[in-house]
Design a protein around this motif. Sequence first.
Motif, PDB file in Angstrom:
ATOM      1  N   HIS A 153       5.960   9.606  32.405  1.00 36.85           N
ATOM      2  CA  HIS A 153       4.624  10.160  32.642  1.00 36.85           C
ATOM      3  C   HIS A 153       4.522  10.714  34.061  1.00 36.85           C
ATOM      4  CE1 HIS A 153       4.028   7.606  29.099  1.00 36.85           C
ATOM      5  NE2 HIS A 153       3.123   8.503  28.772  1.00 36.85           N
ATOM      6  N   TYR A 231       8.704  19.394  30.140  1.00 37.06           N
ATOM      7  CA  TYR A 231       7.391  18.837  30.468  1.00 37.06           C
ATOM      8  C   TYR A 231       6.489  19.066  29.270  1.00 37.06           C
ATOM      9  CZ  TYR A 231       3.019  18.278  33.153  1.00 37.06           C
ATOM     10  OH  TYR A 231       1.789  17.870  33.621  1.00 37.06           O
ATOM     11  N   THR A 232       5.925  18.003  28.729  1.00 40.37           N
ATOM     12  CA  THR A 232       5.209  18.096  27.469  1.00 40.37           C
ATOM     13  C   THR A 232       4.045  17.113  27.447  1.00 40.37           C
ATOM     14  OG1 THR A 232       5.479  17.934  25.061  1.00 40.37           O
ATOM     15  CG2 THR A 232       6.740  16.396  26.386  1.00 40.37           C
ATOM     16  N   ASN A 233       3.272  17.157  26.362  1.00 39.40           N
ATOM     17  CA  ASN A 233       2.208  16.157  26.188  1.00 39.40           C
ATOM     18  C   ASN A 233       2.132  15.677  24.741  1.00 39.40           C
ATOM     19  OD1 ASN A 233       1.070  18.294  24.826  1.00 39.40           O
ATOM     20  ND2 ASN A 233      -0.962  18.051  25.696  1.00 39.40           N
ATOM     21  N   ARG A 237      -0.315  10.664  22.461  1.00 40.38           N
ATOM     22  CA  ARG A 237      -1.611  11.260  22.801  1.00 40.38           C
ATOM     23  C   ARG A 237      -2.786  10.323  22.510  1.00 40.38           C
ATOM     24  NH1 ARG A 237      -1.203  17.376  20.260  1.00 40.38           N
ATOM     25  NH2 ARG A 237       0.083  18.318  21.912  1.00 40.38           N
ATOM     26  N   ASN A 242      -4.186  12.662  27.873  1.00 41.21           N
ATOM     27  CA  ASN A 242      -4.151  13.381  29.154  1.00 41.21           C
ATOM     28  C   ASN A 242      -3.134  12.783  30.115  1.00 41.21           C
ATOM     29  OD1 ASN A 242      -6.391  15.076  28.327  1.00 41.21           O
ATOM     30  ND2 ASN A 242      -7.722  13.305  28.730  1.00 41.21           N
ATOM     31  N   PRO A 244       0.612  13.685  30.557  1.00 41.78           N
ATOM     32  CA  PRO A 244       1.823  14.440  30.205  1.00 41.78           C
ATOM     33  C   PRO A 244       3.091  13.716  30.629  1.00 41.78           C
ATOM     34  CG  PRO A 244       0.710  15.439  32.078  1.00 41.78           C
ATOM     35  CD  PRO A 244      -0.204  14.376  31.565  1.00 41.78           C
ATOM     36  N   GLN A 245       4.172  14.071  29.970  1.00 41.43           N
ATOM     37  CA  GLN A 245       5.438  13.428  30.250  1.00 41.43           C
ATOM     38  C   GLN A 245       6.567  14.455  30.350  1.00 41.43           C
ATOM     39  OE1 GLN A 245       4.712  13.605  26.323  1.00 41.43           O
ATOM     40  NE2 GLN A 245       3.057  12.421  27.210  1.00 41.43           N
ATOM     41  N   ARG A 246       7.668  14.006  30.943  1.00 45.27           N
ATOM     42  CA  ARG A 246       8.904  14.793  30.923  1.00 45.27           C
ATOM     43  C   ARG A 246       9.917  14.012  30.088  1.00 45.27           C
ATOM     44  NH1 ARG A 246      10.724  19.076  33.182  1.00 45.27           N
ATOM     45  NH2 ARG A 246       9.074  19.124  34.759  1.00 45.27           N
ATOM     46  N   LYS A 257       7.020  20.713  19.846  1.00 47.67           N
ATOM     47  CA  LYS A 257       6.409  20.924  21.151  1.00 47.67           C
ATOM     48  C   LYS A 257       5.129  21.768  21.110  1.00 47.67           C
ATOM     49  CE  LYS A 257       9.451  24.815  22.337  1.00 47.67           C
ATOM     50  NZ  LYS A 257      10.466  25.301  23.317  1.00 47.67           N
TER      51      LYS A 257
END
Length: 341
Positions: A153, A231-233, A237, A242, A244-246, A257
């Motif tokens: 995160h 880098y995504t979310n 969820r 809110n 986001p993570q890598r 994605k």
Amino acid sequence: MGWRGILGFEYGIVQAPLGPDISGPELVAAVANAGGLGILRAPDWVLLLLLLLQEAPDYLRELIRRTRSLTDKPFGVGVVLAFPHEENIKAILSEKVAVLQVYWGECSKELVQEAHCVGTKVVPQVGSLDEARKAIEAGVDAIIVQGYEAGGHVIGQEGLISLLPRVVDLIGNQDIPVIAAGGIVDARGYVAALALGAQGVCLGTRFVATIESCAHPTYKRKLVELDKTEYTNIFGRARWPNAPQRALKTPLLNDWKDIPAHENELNQPVIGHSTIHGVEKEIHRLAGAVPNVTASGDIESMAMYAGQGVGLINEILSAGEVVKGLVEGAQLLIRTHFTGL
């Protein structure tokens, strides 16, 4: 130099708290025994299960005591402030753990004072200059500066190379060590962080890929095999919105994605099972929990967090070897490339 230690530890090497249970007592103790700062991850998600509400602090105390049975060196516990955390912090302070690491929430002056009363140092992780300013005002003992390159995160939007020196300049002559985090996996990253003003480094992905980590063997293998992240979310969820993570760029991430914002793990099928902090859990597709050693099912479709430096990880090492390699490698780099310039 940074390898000479911070906060009373032998070396300026910090093992990030790896959730939900990847940095267990064995990993934390191994890092501590090697001279670094190992950090447990408090079982915050358990607090969301009302049935176990009163049990989480007792379980955390058990983790702390198990770690102490494996090392006589100090260590820390990480707490995510975005979740209910008051009872966990009480347990940490009652056990007089050396370091309380906090993240994703306000590190208040009252919390710092309460920790200092029992001899516990407070180290927040920040992702912006504004967060760093608030941490300084709260009287913290050190600050971890997380860059956008980090795995897991990610709270900020700025790269480490630009954010880190700004935080160093903000602190000035105050006795608050700065610890760099985000994409660092080897001695070259360590020396680069020192050049930017850090006094230590915090590594997550590199310590996931160690013998002692509780990560599933497939997760560890993927950290060696794959070299791209995104880098995504999409993960977790519903549980942690809110945030986001890598993560590793796996086939699952490529396929999912671009899912709509209303989609989350709650309306996805079960793809596996895992025992996390002693509790049996169903793992839904797109869940935020990475696979630990107990995970079964479609492991490769589970979240696998990793920082941008993952392409530099070529083998699974012991935690002691990682610490030793960072310290000795940094010393060698500085002697051979920078001394006498």
